[in-house]
Design a protein around this motif. Structure first.
Motif: not given
Length: 366
Positions: A175-203
């Motif tokens: 999905c888009g990098v601005d879409v938290a999926y699954p929603a329960a992983h919103r915090g995990l995705l935030r931590d990944i973006a801060q300490s690594g990278a969240v990537v997508s090819e989708f708009p």
């Protein structure tokens, strides 16, 4: 970080019916998005492209959408990388159906580091979750970035294992990098973006629909030098990623489980088909001819320096004077790229070689 000609790249992305495959055909002729649009009349004469590129109203709508997308990207501090950019991950350049654009939240430079994919079942067992965390933590401590898909189960455990030891991890989304999926992983995705990278090819704003996840799996395997399957059922999406990895020339590794567990039947099938059976962290490195960095072992204690193999010495000699690109190193050493890449990675992990932008490598002097 916004790639050069970003509006042109996004315009191509938003043109209905174009898609990555057709864009790749156009790039083979003109090399850059801006040039494709400048030569639109000529490009429209290529088979299958007339109705797409001759439609002025569709082109104008795509340009408008591209401009809006750029505004959203800037507001959200997201990087946009094109497939011809020097920041595009070199590992992805190797695959035939590489994404045209990558949206990245977090550390763009991380995508150039050596990566291990750790994937498996969403409804994982306690054994599977513990194993994924342990192997991810050990890999991250040895300098590998851990890449996975941020799904429930093994994916999340792999990301968590890397984060828990202060390592690097990359989440590739369907999905888009601005879409938290699954929603329960919103915090995990935030931590990944801060300490690594969240990537997508989708708009941005792209919703997580089922058909997008097999598409994103080729990026997980494409970024990685090996794919480790921890738990997978007979119909698991992890088997799709494993097949993609084989097509891309990546090593497929699998951790066995109980013969009574349906959650491990897919991993066992992969082993039967020739995947490397993994029991220890060292097995991962041995399977890829990687060397565990000096000063560590599987218990985290000291270990002796690993001597150089003859092929590794040959690669270092090729880099004795100046940095060189991977093709030149392969030619000088008389090695195929598939044989050279694991050697370079092993030397990089031991701190003897440094990778530079543009697929250049240089020798690290003591």
């Amino acid at each position: 970080m916004i790639c050069e000609d970003a509006e042109s790249w996004l315009t191509l992305q938003f043109l209905p019916g174009l898609g990555p495959g057709r864009i790749a055909r156009l790039l083979a002729h003109w090399g850059r998005a801006e040039e494709i649009l400048e030569h639109r009349a000529e490009a429209a004469r290529l088979p299958g492209l007339a109705r797409i590129l001759d439609d002025d109203s569709a082109l104008n709508a795509a340009r408008d959408q591209a401009r809006r997308e750029l505004e959203r990207i800037a507001r959200q501090d997201i990087s946009l990388i094109s497939c011809v950019s020097g920041h595009y991950p070199w590992a992805l350049r190797e695959i035939a159906d590489r994404p045209v654009l990558l949206y990245v939240q977090g550390e763009v430079a991380l995508l150039a580091q050596p990566m291990l994919a750790i994937i498996g079942a969403r409804s994982a067992s306690g054994y599977g979750l513990r194993t994924a965390r342990r192997f991810a933590a050990a890999a991250a401590e040895r300098g590998l970035a851990v890449v996975s898909g941020a799904a429930y189960g093994i994916d999340a455990a792999a990301h968590q294992g890397a984060l828990q030891v202060g390592g690097k991890t990359v989440a590739v989304l369907g999905c888009g990098v601005d879409v938290a999926y699954p929603a329960a992983h919103r915090g995990l995705l935030r931590d990944i973006a801060q300490s690594g990278a969240v990537v997508s090819e989708f708009p941005l704003g792209t919703r997580p629909e089922a058909f997008r996840f097999p598409i994103r799996n080729r990026i997980i395997s494409g970024l990685s030098r090996a794919v480790l399957v921890v738990e997978a059922g007979e119909k698991s999406g992890s088997l799709i990623t494993a097949r993609l990895a084989l097509d891309q020339g990546r090593e497929v590794l699998a951790i066995p489980g109980s013969i009574d567990s349906l959650k491990s039947s897919g991993a066992h099938w992969l082993i039967q088909q020739g995947a490397t059976l993994i029991q220890r962290v060292e097995d991962v490195f041995e399977a890829m001819a990687w060397s565990v960095p000096a000063g560590t072992n599987d218990k985290g204690g000291p270990s002796p320096e690993v001597p150089l193999a003859p092929e590794e010495r040959q690669v270092l000699q090729a880099l004795d004077a100046y940095p060189a690109d991977i093709d030149r190193i392969a030619q000088q050493c008389g090695l195929a790229l598939t044989a050279l890449q694991p050697l370079l990675l092993a030397l990089e992990l031991r701190g003897l070689v440094r990778r530079l932008p543009g697929q250049l490598y240089e020798r690290v002097r003591p």
